[in-house]
Scaffold this active site. Structure first.
Site, PDB file in Angstrom:
ATOM      1  N   GLU A  50      -7.578  11.804 -11.270  1.00  0.00           N
ATOM      2  CA  GLU A  50      -7.249   9.662 -11.153  1.00  0.00           C
ATOM      3  C   GLU A  50      -5.965   9.899 -12.339  1.00  0.00           C
ATOM      4  O   GLU A  50      -5.450  10.038 -13.180  1.00  0.00           O
ATOM      5  CB  GLU A  50      -8.543   9.569 -12.118  1.00  0.00           C
ATOM      6  CG  GLU A  50      -8.830   8.461 -11.787  1.00  0.00           C
ATOM      7  CD  GLU A  50     -10.039   8.964 -10.446  1.00  0.00           C
ATOM      8  OE1 GLU A  50      -9.202   8.491  -8.857  1.00  0.00           O
ATOM      9  OE2 GLU A  50     -10.573   8.886 -10.233  1.00  0.00           O
ATOM     10  N   SER A  84     -13.738 -10.027  10.995  1.00  0.00           N
ATOM     11  CA  SER A  84     -14.625  -8.690  10.092  1.00  0.00           C
ATOM     12  C   SER A  84     -16.119  -8.843   9.936  1.00  0.00           C
ATOM     13  O   SER A  84     -16.395 -10.539   9.538  1.00  0.00           O
ATOM     14  CB  SER A  84     -13.548  -8.268   8.995  1.00  0.00           C
ATOM     15  OG  SER A  84     -15.073  -7.811   8.468  1.00  0.00           O
ATOM     16  N   ASP A 194      -5.901   8.101  -1.130  1.00  0.00           N
ATOM     17  CA  ASP A 194      -7.482   7.534  -0.425  1.00  0.00           C
ATOM     18  C   ASP A 194      -7.052   7.590   0.818  1.00  0.00           C
ATOM     19  O   ASP A 194      -7.821   8.257   1.182  1.00  0.00           O
ATOM     20  CB  ASP A 194      -7.071   5.398  -0.725  1.00  0.00           C
ATOM     21  CG  ASP A 194      -6.988   5.650  -2.586  1.00  0.00           C
ATOM     22  OD1 ASP A 194      -8.181   6.107  -2.904  1.00  0.00           O
ATOM     23  OD2 ASP A 194      -7.579   4.139  -2.814  1.00  0.00           O
TER      24      ASP A 194
END
Ligand code: ADP
Ligand code: MG
Length: 411
Positions: A50, A84, A194
């Site tokens: 992380e 969305s 990510d």
């Protein structure tokens, strides 16, 4: 206590059904109402490693079964129109030629930013109409932002006939475009983990990602078989639903501290501090670091990279049940040295380990978001109940739970 709130992923055809219906609703009136196709991309959860990606270090994410779906139709002009299900009643519109850093805002920046970045990389990308729906928890540290970017990236890759999604090297290029979209157009200074996870993970595997600049796609990613079921284990993700003030800027501040420390050490990135050279590096920083903050940040990054390598080695050797102490050490390092944990995250780790989890840690950027626990399959219910009870006792909002088998990438 109420029953646990399980955040289920959608069955394969449900996402497609939803976005096709939404597309007909939003853009159907003008013509036949059908999109060119439906694409999707997963959120991710990081097992360990992380705040290492922007330091050129190692991370070990898996793709979630939870995905963001996009129905998209190319246009003959330069216009982007978006809707969305997560932003109801709102159509986002822009001209691609007007998209630039600082020029657009709102969630559409993540989408239009991908088209902008692909154009900047020299690809011909048309305007488009698109709708989005998602079962990736929002803002929970499970990367709904990358899921959105990567679903759009594979959609544009397909309608523009780029062919990048067909192999891993092309996917690495799509991931780079998504990172630029998030950093430069959406304005979030995140590292590259990510997007790499959403595009390059494979089912049944964890992705050992080496973020050292200049590596080839082959060098930067190794797929490590991660068969939890065969090991009789489950990965439990807990969305703490914690909302924290003053989070804005903390991520950028951590990043800046790491860059400053690397510069003081005369290095390109903290990746260049080997674990055995850590004491020496800390000594060298002392005179510039009266309060010890820089040294604590460096301590975290260097030890976290080493833990990630060790974790991947254990998994490779079929010893998944031995990674627990590394997870706990990672959490402590993030809490004490990197100072990005939160009361809710610490509570998940304490409650889960007390109830028999092999290991637990915060995951994602921190300050809230999600924590993970590695749990024997038969202990899942007991761990969930313990976490729920701990939150209830502390007067906190009930958390959400999901199970995370290593799942498939954007497609
Ligand atoms: P995380 O990636 O951890 O979920 P972020 O803050 O990075 O959290 O990204 C969340 C943002 O991404 C939302 O605020 C929104 O702008 C955008 N986003 C993600 N998914 C969607 C979606 N399905 N529809 C609209 N916007 C989305
Ligand atoms: Mg995000």
């Amino acid at each position: 206590m109420t029953s646990p709130d399980w955040l289920e992923s959608w069955p394969a055809d449900e996402g497609a059904r939803r976005v096709r219906a939404l597309f007909a609703d939003a853009f159907g009136a003008s013509d036949d109402g059908a999109p060119d196709g439906v694409w999707s991309a997963p959120g991710r959860v990081n097992l360990i490693g992380e705040h290492t990606d922007y330091n050129g270090g190692l991370a070990l994410p898996i793709a979630l079964p939870h995905r963001t779906y996009v129905a998209l139709r190319r246009r003959d002009d330069d216009v982007v129109r978006l809707a969305s299900a997560q932003a109801p009643g709102e159509t986002w519109t822009a001209r691609l030629s007007e998209v630039a850093p600082g020029a657009v805002s709102g969630w559409g920046a993540y989408v239009a930013g991908v088209a902008w970045a692909l154009r900047r990389a020299g690809h011909q990308v048309p305007g488009f109409d698109a709708v989005v729906d998602s079962c990736v928890p929002f803002g929970a540290g499970l990367s709904s932002s990358a899921a959105l970017e990567c679903a759009v990236a594979v959609a544009l890759d397909d309608v523009a006939g780029l062919g990048l999604a067909d192999d891993d090297a092309g996917r690495a290029e799509l991931a780079a475009a998504c990172v630029r979209a998030e950093n430069e157009i959406a304005g979030a200074p995140t590292g590259g983990m990510d997007q790499a996870a959403s595009l390059r993970c494979t089912e049944g595997h964890a992705l050992l990602l080496d973020c050292r600049p200049g590596l080839s796609p082959l060098e930067s990613a190794t797929r490590v078989p991660f068969d939890l079921e065969a090991a009789g284990l489950a990965l439990l993700v807990v969305d703490t639903r914690a909302e924290h003030a003053l989070v804005d800027g903390q991520y950028a501040a951590r990043r800046a501290a790491c860059e400053k420390a690397a510069a003081l050490l005369g290095l390109d990135s903290l990746r260049d501090v080997p674990a055995e050279g850590l004491p020496e590096a800390l000594d060298a920083l002392a005179e510039h670091d009266p309060d010890g903050v820089l040294r604590r940040r460096v301590q975290h990054v260097v030890t976290e990279i080493a833990r990630t390598a060790e974790f991947a080695e254990l998994v490779r050797a079929g010893k998944v049940d031995e990674v627990g102490p590394l997870m706990l050490a990672s959490h402590t390092s993030l809490r004490v040295d990197y100072e990005v944990s939160a009361r809710e995250l610490d509570l998940v780790v304490e409650a889960a380990t007390s109830a028999g989890a092999l290991g637990a840690r915060m995951t994602g950027g921190g300050f809230g978001g999600s924590a993970i626990a590695l749990v024997r399959a038969g202990d899942v219910d007991a761990v969930v109940a313990a976490v729920q009870q701990a939150f209830d006792d502390a007067g906190l909002r009930a958390p959400g739970f999901l199970l995370a088998p290593p799942s498939a990438p954007a497609a």
